[in-house]
Design an enzyme around this catalytic site. Structure first.
Site, mmCIF file in Angstrom:
data_model
loop_
_atom_site.group_PDB
_atom_site.id
_atom_site.type_symbol
_atom_site.label_atom_id
_atom_site.label_comp_id
_atom_site.label_asym_id
_atom_site.label_seq_id
_atom_site.Cartn_x
_atom_site.Cartn_y
_atom_site.Cartn_z
ATOM 1 N N TYR A 74 122.654 -91.716 -82.599
ATOM 2 C CA TYR A 74 123.265 -93.007 -82.290
ATOM 3 C C TYR A 74 124.426 -93.351 -83.219
ATOM 4 O O TYR A 74 125.248 -94.205 -82.897
ATOM 5 C CB TYR A 74 122.199 -94.109 -82.327
ATOM 6 C CG TYR A 74 121.185 -93.979 -81.215
ATOM 7 C CD1 TYR A 74 121.585 -94.025 -79.879
ATOM 8 C CD2 TYR A 74 119.839 -93.788 -81.487
ATOM 9 C CE1 TYR A 74 120.664 -93.891 -78.850
ATOM 10 C CE2 TYR A 74 118.911 -93.657 -80.465
ATOM 11 C CZ TYR A 74 119.333 -93.713 -79.146
ATOM 12 O OH TYR A 74 118.416 -93.572 -78.131
ATOM 13 N N HIS B 192 108.914 -94.891 -79.273
ATOM 14 C CA HIS B 192 108.753 -93.668 -78.470
ATOM 15 C C HIS B 192 107.281 -93.348 -78.192
ATOM 16 O O HIS B 192 106.791 -92.265 -78.475
ATOM 17 C CB HIS B 192 109.441 -92.481 -79.156
ATOM 18 C CG HIS B 192 110.933 -92.594 -79.199
ATOM 19 N ND1 HIS B 192 111.753 -91.585 -79.639
ATOM 20 C CD2 HIS B 192 111.763 -93.611 -78.859
ATOM 21 C CE1 HIS B 192 113.019 -91.969 -79.573
ATOM 22 N NE2 HIS B 192 113.045 -93.204 -79.099
ATOM 23 N N TYR C 288 111.107 -78.173 -72.558
ATOM 24 C CA TYR C 288 112.284 -78.921 -72.117
ATOM 25 C C TYR C 288 113.295 -79.160 -73.244
ATOM 26 O O TYR C 288 114.251 -79.912 -73.057
ATOM 27 C CB TYR C 288 111.841 -80.207 -71.405
ATOM 28 C CG TYR C 288 111.211 -79.839 -70.085
ATOM 29 C CD1 TYR C 288 111.970 -79.741 -68.929
ATOM 30 C CD2 TYR C 288 109.870 -79.450 -70.016
ATOM 31 C CE1 TYR C 288 111.417 -79.314 -67.738
ATOM 32 C CE2 TYR C 288 109.302 -79.027 -68.823
ATOM 33 C CZ TYR C 288 110.087 -78.960 -67.684
ATOM 34 O OH TYR C 288 109.531 -78.517 -66.505
ATOM 35 N N GLN D 181 108.271 -100.794 -80.068
ATOM 36 C CA GLN D 181 108.214 -100.481 -78.637
ATOM 37 C C GLN D 181 106.783 -100.366 -78.123
ATOM 38 O O GLN D 181 106.562 -100.004 -76.966
ATOM 39 C CB GLN D 181 108.967 -99.173 -78.363
ATOM 40 C CG GLN D 181 110.459 -99.265 -78.652
ATOM 41 C CD GLN D 181 111.175 -97.939 -78.497
ATOM 42 O OE1 GLN D 181 110.573 -96.903 -78.209
ATOM 43 N NE2 GLN D 181 112.485 -97.949 -78.689
ATOM 44 N N GLU E 250 117.850 -87.659 -69.296
ATOM 45 C CA GLU E 250 117.632 -86.513 -68.419
ATOM 46 C C GLU E 250 116.715 -86.845 -67.252
ATOM 47 O O GLU E 250 115.803 -87.673 -67.366
ATOM 48 C CB GLU E 250 116.996 -85.352 -69.202
ATOM 49 C CG GLU E 250 117.858 -84.775 -70.300
ATOM 50 C CD GLU E 250 117.195 -83.629 -71.030
ATOM 51 O OE1 GLU E 250 117.835 -83.060 -71.930
ATOM 52 O OE2 GLU E 250 116.020 -83.292 -70.709
#
Length: 452
Positions: A345, A231, A334, A161, A324
């Site tokens: 998953y 991420h 959070y 990513q 979220e």
């Protein structure tokens, strides 16, 4: 039609479990067709597999987790794909007109032929910058994508990513010409091991189509770099006071999101030159990362400043069923991975807790996940009724959603674009149009009110 053996197994399983709703010939019935090129809830094999396994309960699609093995589900997916190919299924073209509750919208292509475009921002009324994740910064001038990317941009790690991520224009660009980039930075290889990487921020100027005067404004301590390749975050926004905020994902190491000595899984706040405000909430904590503003964030993929209040809002990739929308406040936790509304998953439980004292609740969570990505408060005049409403992109569901927020609550939500591609970014342009960055296909589309 001769099917591969694995797909042949799937054909029988499909007829037994799926044909009643989706049709014996896969052309639809009580549920949608599976061979028309349209996938409302994720087109990739992993999404289709999870939808079969865990169902889509709010739409009446049951889960098959207890009746079909993973191999059996994969064989059904294989049969569906073979049937798609044999039917010549193709993704429908992007519609030229959309109908919403408030406006009829004209859709046009702004830039096409892009390679995994990731973000867009505007230098002026006639010039846009677009990042391509493999590492190119592209310019659209007077509606024309320039053939040559900007030269001398920072080297990125385009793996997993990672790559060239966000681009943001200094609010005082007309005075200082600064442009900000976020990207995955890799350390040199050592001992043949996989080199570690982390999100890094740099600012520079574009002169004669060349990146110049470059300054690294955030680089995490090298001992905190990770060998994972996912991420990274990362979005960049500026508040009315001139502070720069950015987010780094937890890089696949969930427990780091709760550790203030680590940069990952956090929102950061710095000055535009990279210096750190001394009133940051953890500035005086021993061994802390001084730039931290909030923590317990899994992987923020959208950030926006409310035009009227100056508040920082963010959309965050959760696990399965845990996306979220959060209102980010100084020093707040959070919750990831201590509390979540999602599952792993593979369907296993991450935690039984969704609430915990000292941890913030999301303003909204999406279950199932829509893969939120890209965020902006609408700030233009073209869609007057949408002023200060929140534009939310979705990768998996290939959507742009419009959220009306009152008193820190979402009171209404509607989909204004669906099925054009995986929405990577969404932004209000200087002309008041809405610009949507798409993957598969790699393009940017422009949404404007349909002329009367």
């Amino acid at each position: 039609m001769v099917l591969p053996a694995f797909a042949q197994d799937g054909a029988g399983l499909y007829q037994k479990n799926c044909a009643q709703c989706h049709g014996a010939d896969l052309n639809g019935g009580n549920a949608t067709s599976l061979v028309d090129g349209i996938w409302q809830f994720g087109a990739e094999n992993s999404y289709v597999t999870r939808n079969i396994k865990f169902g889509i309960p709010h739409l009446g699609m049951p889960s098959y987790e207890k009746t079909l093995s993973d191999n059996e589900i994969r064989s059904i997916v294989s049969y569906i794909r073979e049937s798609e190919n044999n039917a010549g299924a193709q993704k429908p073209p992007t519609p030229e007109e959309l109908e919403t509750m408030d406006y009829d919208i004209h859709v046009e292509t702004f830039a096409d032929g892009l390679e995994i475009p990731w973000a867009i921002d505007f230098l002026d009324n006639n010039t846009a910058l677009i990042t391509e994740r493999p590492g190119k910064l592209r310019i659209v001038k007077n509606g024309v994508l320039q053939p040559e990317p900007v030269k001398n941009t920072p080297e990125v790690l385009h793996e997993g990513q990672g790559g060239l991520l966000d681009v943001a224009i200094d609010p005082e660009y007309d005075k200082n010409s600064w442009v900000y980039l976020a990207y995955s930075h890799v350390l040199p290889e050592s001992g043949g091991q996989r080199p570690p990487a982390m999100t890094r921020l740099e600012r520079g100027k574009i002169v004669d189509n060349t990146w110049t005067d470059a300054e690294v404004i955030f680089e995490a301590p090298h001992e905190t770099y990770r060998t994972t390749r996912h991420h990274y975050g990362c979005r960049i926004v500026f508040d009315p006071l001139g502070y720069l905020y950015f987010a780094i994902g937890e890089r696949g190491t969930a427990e780091h999101a709760q550790d203030i000595t680590r940069p990952n899984g956090k929102v950061h706040r710095i000055h535009k030159d990279g210096s750190v405000p001394k009133d940051n909430p953890f500035y005086n904590e021993k061994n802390s990362i001084k730039s931290l503003y909030s923590f317990g964030n899994r992987n923020i993929q959208g950030m926006a400043i409310h035009p009227a209040t100056g508040e920082l809002w963010a959309t965050e990739h959760g696990p399965m069923g845990g996306d979220e929308l959060n209102l980010i406040k100084s020093g707040k936790n959070y919750g990831w991975p201590v509390i979540t509304y999602g599952l792993n998953y593979n369907g296993t439980v991450i935690t039984e807790e969704t609430h915990k004292e000292g941890m913030e609740q999301p303003i909204l969570y999406w279950k199932p996940s829509i893969a939120v990505c890209g965020l902006d408060f609408y700030r233009g005049d073209a869609f007057e009724k949408w002023k200060n409403r929140l534009l939310v992109g979705a990768l998996k569901y290939e959507e742009v959603r419009l959220l009306q927020i009152e008193d820190e609550r979402v009171v209404h939500e509607q989909v204004i674009l669906k099925g054009a591609g995986r929405v990577r970014d969404v932004s209000t342009g200087p002309d008041g149009a809405i610009y949507v960055v798409l993957n598969n296909p790699g393009k940017v589309v422009r949404l404007a009110p349909k002329p009367n």
